[in-house]
Design an enzyme around this catalytic site. Structure first.
Site, PDB file in Angstrom:
ATOM      1  N   CYS A   8      36.594  33.392  41.930  1.00  0.00           N
ATOM      2  CA  CYS A   8      37.558  32.434  41.376  1.00  0.00           C
ATOM      3  C   CYS A   8      36.818  31.680  40.291  1.00  0.00           C
ATOM      4  CB  CYS A   8      38.076  31.485  42.450  1.00  0.00           C
ATOM      5  SG  CYS A   8      39.320  30.322  41.826  1.00  0.00           S
TER       6      CYS A   8
ATOM      7  N   GLU B 298      42.390  35.754  37.168  1.00  0.00           N
ATOM      8  CA  GLU B 298      41.449  36.857  37.320  1.00  0.00           C
ATOM      9  C   GLU B 298      41.630  37.787  36.115  1.00  0.00           C
ATOM     10  OE1 GLU B 298      39.159  36.760  39.365  1.00  0.00           O
ATOM     11  OE2 GLU B 298      39.821  35.785  41.215  1.00  0.00           O
TER      12      GLU B 298
END
Length: 230
Positions: A2, A107
């Site tokens: 993350c 992402e």
């Protein structure tokens, strides 16, 4: 993994969604609402103070242990659940659990220089609460000037694997309050993170503008879906 989040709601929106009590401490200047928040910047975090009271305040995204800093090691922005109770992280799981409220995270897929960013968010678009660990201390006199945090991650499951093989641990409001309760042991918190993390089917993901690759770009257009052939 993350490595970028959106934190674009007002502090009180997150506080009300997580159920923070009316006497929670908000005597702070919260960071600005941002759609493209990068590691190294100040991010709003929620902590428990004494078993009854909570505080929310900005904190640097990135944790440096003393020896890691002395060896020139980069700050850790993620803490894998697989190493939760290992030597490097255990004290933070015991004493420094916190929640990062957010609206979603980013992402990337593909290879440089054509990597494609994706935005991942709850299907109901409600605020989400990410488990994190930090070396933050309730007493400002004991707090390191460079105190920071790392987001706890686990393996992705279901279709989310196609976007990335890691994901942040996202908890419901109720479980988030259990997470920050320091009367719960590190072992309890580890089990909570493993068993209570929201499943992949609680989220949706879609492609977004490549402009999100630069932390200097911000605004609601960062999280706007684009067509797959854009």
């Amino acid at each position: 993994m993350c490595g970028r989040i959106s934190q674009a709601r007002d502090l009180m929106d997150y506080a009300e969604s997580i159920g923070m009590p009316p006497d929670a401490i908000f005597d702070i200047m919260p960071p600005p609402r941002r759609f493209n928040v990068a590691p190294g910047s100040k991010v709003l975090g929620i902590h428990m103070l004494d078993g009854e009271h909570y505080t929310a305040e900005p904190m640097r995204w990135g944790y440096h242990s003393g020896w890691a800093k002395s060896e020139g090691r980069p700050a850790d922005i993620n803490a894998t659940i697989e190493k939760a109770l290992g030597r490097y992280w255990k004290s933070l799981w015991m004493h420094g659990r916190m929640i990062v409220p957010a609206d979603g995270w980013y992402e990337w897929t593909g290879e440089k220089p054509n990597k494609q960013p994706w935005f991942i968010r709850p299907k109901d678009q409600a605020p989400m609460f990410i488990a994190a660990v930090s070396n933050w201390k309730p007493d400002p006199a004991e707090r390191a000037e460079d105190a920071g945090f790392a987001i706890v991650t686990s393996a992705s499951m279901g279709g989310m694997v196609d976007v990335h093989d890691r994901r942040p641990i996202v908890l419901t409001a109720r479980d988030a309050m259990e997470w920050v309760d320091m009367s719960n042991s590190a072992e309890y918190a580890e089990n909570l993170a493993r068993t209570a993390a929201l499943p992949s089917d609680a989220f949706e993901w879609y492609q977004v503008t490549k402009a999100v690759g630069s932390y200097r770009n911000d605004g609601p257009e960062m999280v706007k879906p684009i067509s797959s052939d854009s």
